[in-house]
Design a protein around this motif. Sequence first.
Motif, PDB file in Angstrom:
ATOM      1  N   SER A  60      37.766  30.517  38.666  1.00 36.28           N
ATOM      2  CA  SER A  60      39.191  30.187  38.763  1.00 36.28           C
ATOM      3  C   SER A  60      39.999  31.469  38.968  1.00 36.28           C
ATOM      4  O   SER A  60      40.973  31.468  39.726  1.00 36.28           O
ATOM      5  CB  SER A  60      39.668  29.440  37.522  1.00 36.28           C
ATOM      6  OG  SER A  60      39.563  30.259  36.373  1.00 36.28           O
ATOM      7  N   LEU A  61      39.588  32.558  38.322  1.00 41.87           N
ATOM      8  CA  LEU A  61      40.273  33.835  38.543  1.00 41.87           C
ATOM      9  C   LEU A  61      40.082  34.312  39.982  1.00 41.87           C
ATOM     10  O   LEU A  61      41.012  34.823  40.599  1.00 41.87           O
ATOM     11  CB  LEU A  61      39.751  34.898  37.570  1.00 41.87           C
ATOM     12  CG  LEU A  61      40.210  34.770  36.130  1.00 41.87           C
ATOM     13  CD1 LEU A  61      39.487  35.778  35.255  1.00 41.87           C
ATOM     14  CD2 LEU A  61      41.702  34.940  36.019  1.00 41.87           C
ATOM     15  N   SER A  62      38.881  34.121  40.517  1.00 39.85           N
ATOM     16  CA  SER A  62      38.629  34.516  41.904  1.00 39.85           C
ATOM     17  C   SER A  62      39.487  33.705  42.863  1.00 39.85           C
ATOM     18  O   SER A  62      40.093  34.251  43.792  1.00 39.85           O
ATOM     19  CB  SER A  62      37.150  34.324  42.261  1.00 39.85           C
ATOM     20  OG  SER A  62      36.353  35.184  41.499  1.00 39.85           O
ATOM     21  N   GLY A  63      39.551  32.403  42.639  1.00 38.70           N
ATOM     22  CA  GLY A  63      40.349  31.542  43.510  1.00 38.70           C
ATOM     23  C   GLY A  63      41.829  31.855  43.438  1.00 38.70           C
ATOM     24  O   GLY A  63      42.515  31.922  44.467  1.00 38.70           O
ATOM     25  N   ALA A 100      45.828  44.328  46.944  1.00 36.44           N
ATOM     26  CA  ALA A 100      44.623  45.039  46.504  1.00 36.44           C
ATOM     27  C   ALA A 100      44.275  44.675  45.065  1.00 36.44           C
ATOM     28  O   ALA A 100      43.100  44.439  44.738  1.00 36.44           O
ATOM     29  CB  ALA A 100      44.827  46.545  46.650  1.00 36.44           C
ATOM     30  N   LEU A 101      45.278  44.620  44.194  1.00 38.41           N
ATOM     31  CA  LEU A 101      45.028  44.244  42.797  1.00 38.41           C
ATOM     32  C   LEU A 101      44.493  42.818  42.695  1.00 38.41           C
ATOM     33  O   LEU A 101      43.600  42.528  41.890  1.00 38.41           O
ATOM     34  CB  LEU A 101      46.302  44.391  41.969  1.00 38.41           C
ATOM     35  CG  LEU A 101      46.760  45.818  41.680  1.00 38.41           C
ATOM     36  CD1 LEU A 101      48.118  45.800  40.979  1.00 38.41           C
ATOM     37  CD2 LEU A 101      45.734  46.550  40.847  1.00 38.41           C
ATOM     38  N   LEU A 102      45.023  41.911  43.501  1.00 40.09           N
ATOM     39  CA  LEU A 102      44.579  40.518  43.462  1.00 40.09           C
ATOM     40  C   LEU A 102      43.142  40.385  43.972  1.00 40.09           C
ATOM     41  O   LEU A 102      42.376  39.558  43.460  1.00 40.09           O
ATOM     42  CB  LEU A 102      45.534  39.633  44.248  1.00 40.09           C
ATOM     43  CG  LEU A 102      46.877  39.421  43.552  1.00 40.09           C
ATOM     44  CD1 LEU A 102      47.905  38.873  44.522  1.00 40.09           C
ATOM     45  CD2 LEU A 102      46.714  38.514  42.346  1.00 40.09           C
ATOM     46  N   LEU A 103      42.763  41.190  44.936  1.00 42.19           N
ATOM     47  CA  LEU A 103      41.366  41.179  45.383  1.00 42.19           C
ATOM     48  C   LEU A 103      40.451  41.731  44.287  1.00 42.19           C
ATOM     49  O   LEU A 103      39.330  41.253  44.108  1.00 42.19           O
ATOM     50  CB  LEU A 103      41.217  41.969  46.680  1.00 42.19           C
ATOM     51  CG  LEU A 103      41.904  41.342  47.896  1.00 42.19           C
ATOM     52  CD1 LEU A 103      41.798  42.267  49.101  1.00 42.19           C
ATOM     53  CD2 LEU A 103      41.339  39.972  48.209  1.00 42.19           C
ATOM     54  N   LEU A 104      40.941  42.698  43.534  1.00 44.60           N
ATOM     55  CA  LEU A 104      40.192  43.225  42.388  1.00 44.60           C
ATOM     56  C   LEU A 104      40.024  42.143  41.322  1.00 44.60           C
ATOM     57  O   LEU A 104      38.947  42.010  40.732  1.00 44.60           O
ATOM     58  CB  LEU A 104      40.915  44.445  41.813  1.00 44.60           C
ATOM     59  CG  LEU A 104      40.241  45.170  40.666  1.00 44.60           C
ATOM     60  CD1 LEU A 104      38.953  45.830  41.142  1.00 44.60           C
ATOM     61  CD2 LEU A 104      41.181  46.218  40.095  1.00 44.60           C
ATOM     62  N   VAL A 105      41.066  41.367  41.087  1.00 49.49           N
ATOM     63  CA  VAL A 105      40.986  40.253  40.136  1.00 49.49           C
ATOM     64  C   VAL A 105      39.947  39.238  40.606  1.00 49.49           C
ATOM     65  O   VAL A 105      39.174  38.704  39.801  1.00 49.49           O
ATOM     66  CB  VAL A 105      42.375  39.585  39.959  1.00 49.49           C
ATOM     67  CG1 VAL A 105      42.262  38.258  39.233  1.00 49.49           C
ATOM     68  CG2 VAL A 105      43.308  40.514  39.207  1.00 49.49           C
ATOM     69  N   GLY A 106      39.906  38.982  41.907  1.00 53.50           N
ATOM     70  CA  GLY A 106      38.886  38.091  42.460  1.00 53.50           C
ATOM     71  C   GLY A 106      37.487  38.609  42.163  1.00 53.50           C
ATOM     72  O   GLY A 106      36.582  37.837  41.840  1.00 53.50           O
ATOM     73  N   GLY A 107      37.291  39.910  42.251  1.00 55.11           N
ATOM     74  CA  GLY A 107      35.997  40.507  41.909  1.00 55.11           C
ATOM     75  C   GLY A 107      35.675  40.357  40.428  1.00 55.11           C
ATOM     76  O   GLY A 107      34.519  40.156  40.057  1.00 55.11           O
ATOM     77  N   ALA A 108      36.695  40.447  39.584  1.00 52.37           N
ATOM     78  CA  ALA A 108      36.478  40.263  38.142  1.00 52.37           C
ATOM     79  C   ALA A 108      35.977  38.849  37.854  1.00 52.37           C
ATOM     80  O   ALA A 108      35.155  38.634  36.959  1.00 52.37           O
ATOM     81  CB  ALA A 108      37.760  40.538  37.367  1.00 52.37           C
TER      82      ALA A 108
END
Length: 146
Positions: A129-132, A70-78
């Motif tokens: 790159s953060l999203s990927g 969930a946190l990594l998907l949030l990072v992808g949104g960032a």
Amino acid sequence: MGNARTWLRRHLPEVFGLFALMGFFLTLAELFLMGHVEGVQVVAPIAATLGALAVGLGLLLPQSRPLAVALLLLVGGAGLVGLLEHLEASLGEAQGTPRVVLVDEEGEAWPGWEGKEQEGTPPPLAPLSLSGLGLLGALALWVREP
């Protein structure tokens, strides 16, 4: 060769997770080297740190994987928010005031001309790159066997 292939098939999620972890650390280092820490720019280093922590936590503690994903998907949104910010900044600079530079007949800058140095426009796709990395880390943790 067969043993390495077998090992890699068995540990592919962990390998991808480690690549995502290294990618977050390298992105974080680049952001600090570029001084990307003022105002809304601070979102990127925070997202990279959060991504690295989430991947590390998910790799070390199997029970924390759902939270880490969930946190990594949030990072992808960032990363997508950063894309919008970079596009807005690029468009704003493209529509900025025109600049006059004095040159001689050969096209060289006029001697003694103290032209104002302009900052380059932010690379519009860099935040992706953060999203990927967020997606790569989330997928690696999601498919990892308990």
